[in-house]
Structures are given as structure tokens and as C-alpha cells.
Design an enzyme around this catalytic site. Structure first.
Site, PDB file in Angstrom:
ATOM      1  N   GLU A  81      -9.260   6.758  -3.600  1.00 19.10           N
ATOM      2  CA  GLU A  81     -10.639   7.137  -3.288  1.00 19.10           C
ATOM      3  C   GLU A  81     -10.827   8.651  -3.195  1.00 19.10           C
ATOM      4  O   GLU A  81     -11.964   9.136  -3.199  1.00 19.10           O
ATOM      5  CB  GLU A  81     -11.054   6.506  -1.946  1.00 19.10           C
ATOM      6  CG  GLU A  81     -11.153   4.985  -1.969  1.00 19.10           C
ATOM      7  CD  GLU A  81     -12.341   4.471  -2.753  1.00 19.10           C
ATOM      8  OE1 GLU A  81     -13.235   5.284  -3.084  1.00 19.10           O
ATOM      9  OE2 GLU A  81     -12.388   3.258  -3.032  1.00 19.10           O
ATOM     10  N   GLU A 112      11.222  -3.609  -1.141  1.00 17.79           N
ATOM     11  CA  GLU A 112      11.218  -2.709   0.001  1.00 17.79           C
ATOM     12  C   GLU A 112      12.625  -2.212   0.338  1.00 17.79           C
ATOM     13  O   GLU A 112      12.791  -1.270   1.115  1.00 17.79           O
ATOM     14  CB  GLU A 112      10.600  -3.364   1.223  1.00 17.79           C
ATOM     15  CG  GLU A 112      11.422  -4.454   1.863  1.00 17.79           C
ATOM     16  CD  GLU A 112      10.787  -4.955   3.153  1.00 17.79           C
ATOM     17  OE1 GLU A 112      11.528  -5.076   4.137  1.00 17.79           O
ATOM     18  OE2 GLU A 112       9.565  -5.224   3.182  1.00 17.79           O
TER      19      GLU A 112
END
Length: 302
Positions: A81, A112
Site C-alpha cells: 500500500e 518458516e
């Protein structure tokens, strides 16, 4: 082995599977009340992270936000954004999710543990002392994030961690350690809930406060938007009208004169100056519009 609070059983919600829909959402809403308190407690460290990023950014530094699973996706949501909102280049604020971009819409939680992968990726960016790495991990012990922050320290970059337990592994190795203590989840271990929400709040604060400090906001308006479509161009014109009181036709003209540079259009309108003067003053004020306007009037009154 001592369990981390984010992995503990929440006794308050042990009968949630017997509740109706309203009772479930009421219970979840009640549990979410701890998020505000957790973020409030961490505000000094969040502010410290903002200062660390700003200090390095003005020297040309970059920000890398790293995480696995929900934490990685939270980092990506915030990062993408910043381009349209503040005209930030993707090369300067980059989100890295374990498993790559595919992990944004595919469950690749096994990645992970890829401690070597994140080191190699950060190394490919030639990380240096002007950069910051922000690592998100609810448990505070995710190998992907620990490895990335450790490499950041080796490269001389600033290491910032956001976790949801106390005295975590990532906190121990970070220059700035943000701990958002949200406790056991409504559903045990589902850290996409309270932990993920708290992380998003903290990361939103960091990125937004950094952009404000850098002059990408004037009053409370987005004046450094990337005006890439008609809607955003019209929003920019409306901002100009609201801030200066000019008519729509004049606002449209000012935006055209500045090739849709909202900062320059505001400066021109407020000061009555030319586009060339606007560009010079804003550049000399390092993009901070309010400072540029103040300097113009101070010079004019001497």
C-alpha cells in the site's frame, strides 16, 4: 518445556464450540480488547522503531519486512500500500514472505524453517548500515525471522522485531524489540487472530509515522499519492480545493500546470508563486510542504 503464551490454551474460550453465532463473535470481540492494551504498552518501542527507520531512510536506506505465514502476509499487506499511498518505490520498502510471493495465497507454512533462504535473499540486496530489517513473528522464535535479523546485525543494518510474547529470541538480537503481549488465542495457536491483528496495527503505525516524518503528509492529507488513475486525480483536486478554498476549475488548472504534482499545486495556490518556485522550495525543504511554505513567507517578509 515451557509453552509460550501464544501457544497456550485459552480457558475463557474452552466452551466456544457450544456457543451460537452471536455468542462466538461476542467472545472473539471481548478477547480482542487485549490488543489495544498490548499496542499501548509497546508505543515507546514502536516510536523508537520509527525514529530508527527515518534516520536511515534520509541517508538512502531501505526497509525489508520479513515474516512467515500470517506475519509475512501482514508485512506484505502493509508494504504494497505504500506505493500508491505515498509514492514509495518497491525497492525501498520490500516485504519478504517465507516461501516467496506464492505464500501470499498458498499455505506454505513449512517454509518458516528456511533459515538459509532469508539470509541468501537479504544478501542479494547487499544489505548495509543504512537499511532496516523488520521481523514479524508471533512466537518470537521463527527460524526464518531469527536468521534474517541475525544477518541484518552482521551486515550492520538495524534489526527491529515485532513479536507477541515476552523476552523472545528475536527481542534478544534486535536493536528495537516490540513485544505485543496478546496472550492465548481464541483458538489455541491461531495467531492470525489477536497476534496478527496487533502486528498489523504496529506495522501500520511504523510505516505511516515514517511517511509523516518524511513529509509525505500535509496536515492530515496524502499529498504524495501516486496519481495513476482518474479517481486519484480527482481526489487530489478535491484535496487542493479543501485545503485552499479555490474553485474546482482553478484546482484543475493548478494540477495541470504542475503535471499533477499535488504538493506543488498546493504550494503555488497558498503562496501565489510559480511552479518553478514551488519545485525549488519543496526540494530545499526535503519534500516537507509545510516547511517549504513557512520558508517562503519568512523570506518574503524579510
Amino acid at each position: 518445556m515451557v509453552r509460550k503464551p501464544t501457544e497456550e490454551r485459552n480457558e475463557r474460550t474452552s466452551l466456544i464450540d457450544e456457543m451460537d453465532s452471536l455468542q462466538i463473535v461476542e467472545m472473539m470481540h471481548k478477547e480482542d480488547e487485549v490488543i489495544t492494551a498490548a499496542v499501548n504498552e509497546a508505543l515507546p518501542q514502536i516510536a523508537k522503531a520509527v525514529d530508527a527507520v527515518v534516520k536511515r531512510w534520509i541517508e538512502g536506506g531501505r526497509v525489508y519486512v520479513i515474516g512467515a505465514g500470517t506475519s509475512g502476509r501482514v508485512g506484505m499487506l502493509d508494504a504494497v500500500e505504500l506505493g500508491p499511498t505515498f509514492s514509495v518505490e518497491t525497492s525501498r520498502w520490500t516485504a519478504i514472505v517465507s516461501g516467496g510471493n506464492e505464500a501470499m495465497w498458498q499455505p506454505l507454512e513449512e517454509t518458516e524453517d528456511d533459515a538459509d533462504v532469508i539470509r541468501d535473499e537479504l544478501e542479494s540486496y547487499q544489505l548495509n548500515a543504512f537499511d532496516c530489517v523488520i521481523g514479524l513473528t508471533a512466537s518470537g522464535s521463527t527460524p526464518f525471522v531469527i536468521s534474517g535479523l541475525s544477518y541484518a546485525k552482521e551486515a550492520g543494518a538495524c534489526a527491529i522485531s515485532i513479536s507477541n510474547n515476552q523476552n523472545t529470541d528475536v527481542s534478544e538480537i534486535s536493536d528495537v524489540a516490540i513485544e505485543l503481549i496478546t496472550g492465548p488465542e481464541v483458538i489455541r495457536g491461531s495467531t492470525r487472530l489477536k497476534a496478527g491483528t496487533a502486528q498489523k496495527m504496529a506495522l501500520n503505525m511504523i510505516s505511516t509515522a515514517v511517511m509523516i516524518r518524511l513529509g509525505k503528509v500535509y496536515q492530515n492529507e496524502m499529498v504524495d499519492m501516486k496519481l495513476i488513475n482518474l479517481k486519484l486525480k480527482k481526489r487530489a483536486e478535491n484535496i487542493l480545493i479543501d485545503l485552499t478554498g479555490i474553485e474546482a476549475e482553478a484546482a484543475e488548472s493548478a494540477m495541470h500546470q504542475t503535471h499533477y504534482n499535488l504538493k506543488e499545486a498546493i504550494f503555488m495556490t497558498v503562496t501565489g508563486s510559480s511552479q518553478e518556485q514551488a519545485a525549488v522550495y519543496i526540494d530545499q525543504a526535503e519534500g516537507k510542504l509545510k516547511l517549504a511554505i513557512q520558508r517562503f513567507f519568512l523570506k518574503d517578509n524579510r
